[in-house]
Scaffold this motif. Sequence first.
Motif, short mmCIF file in Angstrom:
data_model
loop_
_atom_site.label_atom_id
_atom_site.label_comp_id
_atom_site.label_asym_id
_atom_site.label_seq_id
_atom_site.Cartn_x
_atom_site.Cartn_y
_atom_site.Cartn_z
N LYS A 183 0.86 -1.18 0.00
CA LYS A 183 0.00 0.00 0.00
C LYS A 183 0.90 1.24 0.00
O LYS A 183 1.79 1.35 0.83
N ILE A 184 0.63 2.14 -0.94
CA ILE A 184 1.52 3.27 -1.18
C ILE A 184 0.78 4.58 -0.93
O ILE A 184 -0.39 4.73 -1.29
N ALA A 185 1.49 5.54 -0.32
CA ALA A 185 0.98 6.91 -0.20
C ALA A 185 1.90 7.83 -0.99
O ALA A 185 3.12 7.76 -0.88
N ASP A 186 1.29 8.67 -1.81
CA ASP A 186 2.03 9.64 -2.62
C ASP A 186 1.64 11.03 -2.13
O ASP A 186 0.52 11.49 -2.33
N LEU A 187 2.59 11.70 -1.46
CA LEU A 187 2.32 13.00 -0.85
C LEU A 187 2.62 14.12 -1.84
O LEU A 187 3.76 14.27 -2.29
N GLY A 188 1.60 14.91 -2.18
CA GLY A 188 1.76 15.94 -3.20
C GLY A 188 1.76 15.30 -4.57
O GLY A 188 2.66 15.50 -5.38
N THR A 189 0.71 14.57 -4.89
CA THR A 189 0.71 13.67 -6.05
C THR A 189 0.71 14.38 -7.39
O THR A 189 1.19 13.85 -8.38
N GLY A 190 0.16 15.61 -7.46
CA GLY A 190 0.15 16.32 -8.74
C GLY A 190 -0.58 15.53 -9.82
O GLY A 190 -1.74 15.15 -9.67
N SER A 191 0.13 15.23 -10.91
CA SER A 191 -0.47 14.47 -12.02
C SER A 191 -0.67 13.00 -11.68
O SER A 191 -1.30 12.28 -12.46
N GLY A 192 -0.13 12.56 -10.54
CA GLY A 192 -0.19 11.15 -10.17
C GLY A 192 0.92 10.33 -10.79
O GLY A 192 0.90 9.09 -10.72
N GLU A 248 -7.37 20.66 -5.68
CA GLU A 248 -8.41 19.84 -6.30
C GLU A 248 -8.24 19.79 -7.81
O GLU A 248 -8.57 18.78 -8.45
N SER A 249 -7.72 20.86 -8.39
CA SER A 249 -7.48 20.87 -9.84
C SER A 249 -6.43 19.83 -10.21
O SER A 249 -6.56 19.14 -11.24
N ALA A 250 -5.39 19.71 -9.39
CA ALA A 250 -4.37 18.69 -9.64
C ALA A 250 -4.96 17.29 -9.50
O ALA A 250 -4.70 16.40 -10.31
N LEU A 251 -5.79 17.10 -8.48
CA LEU A 251 -6.39 15.79 -8.25
C LEU A 251 -7.30 15.38 -9.41
O LEU A 251 -7.38 14.20 -9.75
N SER A 252 -7.96 16.35 -10.02
CA SER A 252 -8.80 16.04 -11.18
C SER A 252 -7.95 15.46 -12.31
O SER A 252 -8.36 14.50 -12.98
N ILE A 253 -6.76 16.02 -12.52
CA ILE A 253 -5.86 15.50 -13.55
C ILE A 253 -5.38 14.10 -13.16
O ILE A 253 -5.32 13.19 -14.00
N ALA A 254 -5.01 13.91 -11.89
CA ALA A 254 -4.53 12.60 -11.44
C ALA A 254 -5.60 11.53 -11.64
O ALA A 254 -5.30 10.41 -12.08
N ARG A 255 -6.84 11.85 -11.33
CA ARG A 255 -7.94 10.87 -11.51
C ARG A 255 -8.12 10.53 -12.98
O ARG A 255 -8.36 9.37 -13.34
N LYS A 256 -8.03 11.53 -13.84
CA LYS A 256 -8.15 11.27 -15.28
C LYS A 256 -7.01 10.37 -15.76
O LYS A 256 -7.22 9.48 -16.61
N ASN A 257 -5.82 10.58 -15.24
CA ASN A 257 -4.70 9.72 -15.62
C ASN A 257 -4.90 8.29 -15.14
O ASN A 257 -4.58 7.33 -15.85
N ALA A 258 -5.43 8.14 -13.93
CA ALA A 258 -5.70 6.78 -13.43
C ALA A 258 -6.70 6.07 -14.33
O ALA A 258 -6.55 4.87 -14.65
N GLN A 259 -7.73 6.78 -14.75
CA GLN A 259 -8.70 6.21 -15.69
C GLN A 259 -8.04 5.88 -17.02
O GLN A 259 -8.27 4.81 -17.61
N ARG A 260 -7.21 6.77 -17.50
CA ARG A 260 -6.54 6.59 -18.80
C ARG A 260 -5.72 5.31 -18.84
O ARG A 260 -5.68 4.62 -19.84
#
Length: 281
Positions: A117-126, A148-160
């Motif tokens: 299990k991993i934690a990424d602190l300050g994830t940005g783009s993920g 929250e704007s950065a998290l939106s990008i990270a979530r899109k990358n996870a989906q991608r």
Amino acid sequence: MTFETVGDHVARATGRLKAAGIDRPRREARLLLAHSFGKSVEWLVAHDDERIETPAPFENAVRRREAREPLSHILGEREFWSLRFQVNASVLDPRPDSETLVAAVLAQYPEPDTVVKIADLGTGSGCLLLSILSERPGAEGVGVDISESALSIARKNAQRFGLAARANFIQSDWESRLGGTFDIVVSNPPYIPTAAIDDLAPEVARFEPRGALDGGADGLDAYRHIAAVLPRILKPNGLVALEIGQGQDASVTRILRDGGIRIVGLEKDLAGIPRCVLGRL
């Protein structure tokens, strides 16, 4: 309606980008034309003498790059760890230097089916978390960011990348909203001294999120905070991997040792610069 050959379009843009101080103007001119025309760079090279109508978005793209807006912001993506990450002005551009951290973590857990299990602190783009998850199908992780704007990008990358089921992203000021403990903590924290930010390349100083750059007066504020909280969020013998700036290796290792972390590695980037500190609790 304007028609010119592909080569003329590239040559004209190359001259403008060179005058603006772009390091590899011909390469970038081709990338901008390919993006605007909806073709690959390979297609452009093969059709250098073909006359095409000037793509409407091309002039705007060249103007943005002349103003030193990052190429990745114009194209909307940046390759990292052989994955094409969506990016914009809300996130720090993923850089090859950061791949040092990904490689170092994977080397510490070489078995592909490792369950961690991993934690990424300050994830940005993920980019750190998702790159590691792409190589370790038994792993899961949480990325946190204050933006929250950065998290939106990270979530899109996870989906991608088909990783959304194993990657959760939450808005948090560092670890404040994290629950439980983790086998691995990774971070590429802000590490530029405040006074040095305006001296960075325009692409960075003017277009990247200042909060992802500003490390305080000496560039070490985030490391002090992370070191202080690691005993609460890291499992016994858990791994911490932190990206560092040039010349920060001695200071960051000292901060971690003072926080009770045992240093187990210092990895260099392709230029031979110490770029990632590894420690265990």
